[in-house]
Scaffold this motif. Sequence first.
Motif, PDB file in Angstrom:
ATOM      1  N   ASN A  71       1.455   8.442  -7.243  1.00 24.79           N
ATOM      2  CA  ASN A  71       0.926   7.673  -8.362  1.00 24.79           C
ATOM      3  C   ASN A  71       1.941   6.691  -8.938  1.00 24.79           C
ATOM      4  OD1 ASN A  71       2.548   9.631  -9.469  1.00 24.79           O
ATOM      5  ND2 ASN A  71       1.073  10.306 -11.006  1.00 24.79           N
ATOM      6  N   SER A 102      -3.986   1.896  -6.848  1.00 24.14           N
ATOM      7  CA  SER A 102      -3.687   2.177  -5.444  1.00 24.14           C
ATOM      8  C   SER A 102      -2.712   1.125  -4.928  1.00 24.14           C
ATOM      9  CB  SER A 102      -4.964   2.208  -4.617  1.00 24.14           C
ATOM     10  OG  SER A 102      -5.675   0.993  -4.754  1.00 24.14           O
ATOM     11  N   SER A 135      -0.587   7.578  -0.035  1.00 29.79           N
ATOM     12  CA  SER A 135      -1.862   7.739  -0.734  1.00 29.79           C
ATOM     13  C   SER A 135      -1.800   8.657  -1.961  1.00 29.79           C
ATOM     14  CB  SER A 135      -2.932   8.233   0.231  1.00 29.79           C
ATOM     15  OG  SER A 135      -2.541   9.451   0.824  1.00 29.79           O
ATOM     16  N   GLU A 136      -1.072   9.726  -1.927  1.00 33.37           N
ATOM     17  CA  GLU A 136      -1.089  10.643  -3.072  1.00 33.37           C
ATOM     18  C   GLU A 136      -0.038  10.304  -4.132  1.00 33.37           C
ATOM     19  OE1 GLU A 136      -0.446  11.422   0.063  1.00 33.37           O
ATOM     20  OE2 GLU A 136       1.223  12.841   0.243  1.00 33.37           O
ATOM     21  N   ASN A 145       0.226   4.920 -11.889  1.00 30.55           N
ATOM     22  CA  ASN A 145      -1.196   4.615 -11.690  1.00 30.55           C
ATOM     23  C   ASN A 145      -1.377   3.108 -11.885  1.00 30.55           C
ATOM     24  OD1 ASN A 145      -1.865   7.392 -11.200  1.00 30.55           O
ATOM     25  ND2 ASN A 145      -1.598   7.725 -13.392  1.00 30.55           N
ATOM     26  N   GLU A 146      -2.283   2.672 -12.742  1.00 33.36           N
ATOM     27  CA  GLU A 146      -2.493   1.227 -12.883  1.00 33.36           C
ATOM     28  C   GLU A 146      -1.651   0.615 -13.997  1.00 33.36           C
ATOM     29  OE1 GLU A 146      -4.680   3.580 -13.316  1.00 33.36           O
ATOM     30  OE2 GLU A 146      -5.562   3.390 -15.321  1.00 33.36           O
ATOM     31  N   LYS A 181      -6.230  -0.883  -9.420  1.00 36.10           N
ATOM     32  CA  LYS A 181      -6.989   0.360  -9.345  1.00 36.10           C
ATOM     33  C   LYS A 181      -6.068   1.554  -9.122  1.00 36.10           C
ATOM     34  CE  LYS A 181     -11.143  -1.900  -7.599  1.00 36.10           C
ATOM     35  NZ  LYS A 181     -12.142  -1.979  -6.514  1.00 36.10           N
ATOM     36  N   ASP A 214       0.859  -1.182   0.000  1.00 37.27           N
ATOM     37  CA  ASP A 214       0.000   0.000   0.000  1.00 37.27           C
ATOM     38  C   ASP A 214       0.894   1.230   0.000  1.00 37.27           C
ATOM     39  OD1 ASP A 214      -1.799  -2.185   1.541  1.00 37.27           O
ATOM     40  OD2 ASP A 214      -3.065  -0.698   0.524  1.00 37.27           O
ATOM     41  N   ARG A 264      -1.436  -3.702 -10.266  1.00 40.35           N
ATOM     42  CA  ARG A 264      -1.902  -2.542  -9.496  1.00 40.35           C
ATOM     43  C   ARG A 264      -3.252  -2.154 -10.089  1.00 40.35           C
ATOM     44  NH1 ARG A 264       0.757   3.508  -8.788  1.00 40.35           N
ATOM     45  NH2 ARG A 264      -0.169   3.923  -6.741  1.00 40.35           N
TER      46      ARG A 264
END
Lengths: 113, 110
Positions: free
Chosen positions: A30, A73, A27-28, A51-52, A71, A24, A69
């Motif tokens: 990418n 996240s 959070s911000e 990103n994904e 989504k 994980d 990955r």
Amino acid sequence: DTGVSQDPRHKITKRGQNVTFRCDPISEHNRLYWYRQTLGQGPEFLTYFQNEAQLEKSRLLSDRFSAERPKGSFSTLEIQRTEQGDSAMYLCASSLEAGNTIYFGEGSWLTVV
Amino acid sequence: GQSLEQPSEVTAVEGAIVQINCTYQTSGFYGLSWYQQHDGGAPTFLSYNALDGLEETGRFSSFLSRSDSYGYLLLQELQMKDSASYFCAVRDTGYSTLTFGKGTMLLVSP
């Protein structure tokens, strides 16, 4: 900001079994990276996502390794049919797209017996 | 390809100053980073140099000479907690990832 978290922290598996690690990122961030590190060596790049999208994979990455990955996240790294040579610490890291700094998680130690 | 060379081990005493050198070869160059890693822990970012010169952050400084493909990390007023491995890493302009050296183990003794 909870930092990059990885799970599990330690995994012992028998040769031939499959293992999956989860990461994980911050959070911000990418961008997400997977590295592998063995004793006395620096982190070795495996793959990275923006990103994904998986944008780059090391030529050293065996086809037994797959990362996702879905989504944009969290990410998972799966190793199929593990071998003793896969024993290492698997590090996840994340960064902003324009950032010069990548932030590592505490790593997932894999021991293949 | 990319390659980095740094000493495998450096020893020093508390309160001293130590310099860890790093030479690199890359087809392009975007910047030189330094990371610290304690036994069993995660690599943590220390500094980044994209341009020639010295960057100072508290007790730690990092230097870069792009023309010499060389940099160093300078640690001042060494403390026992500075005992760790230190990695230099480069980002090639053609890549978005970092390539790390094999690391320098710093042992600080009383």
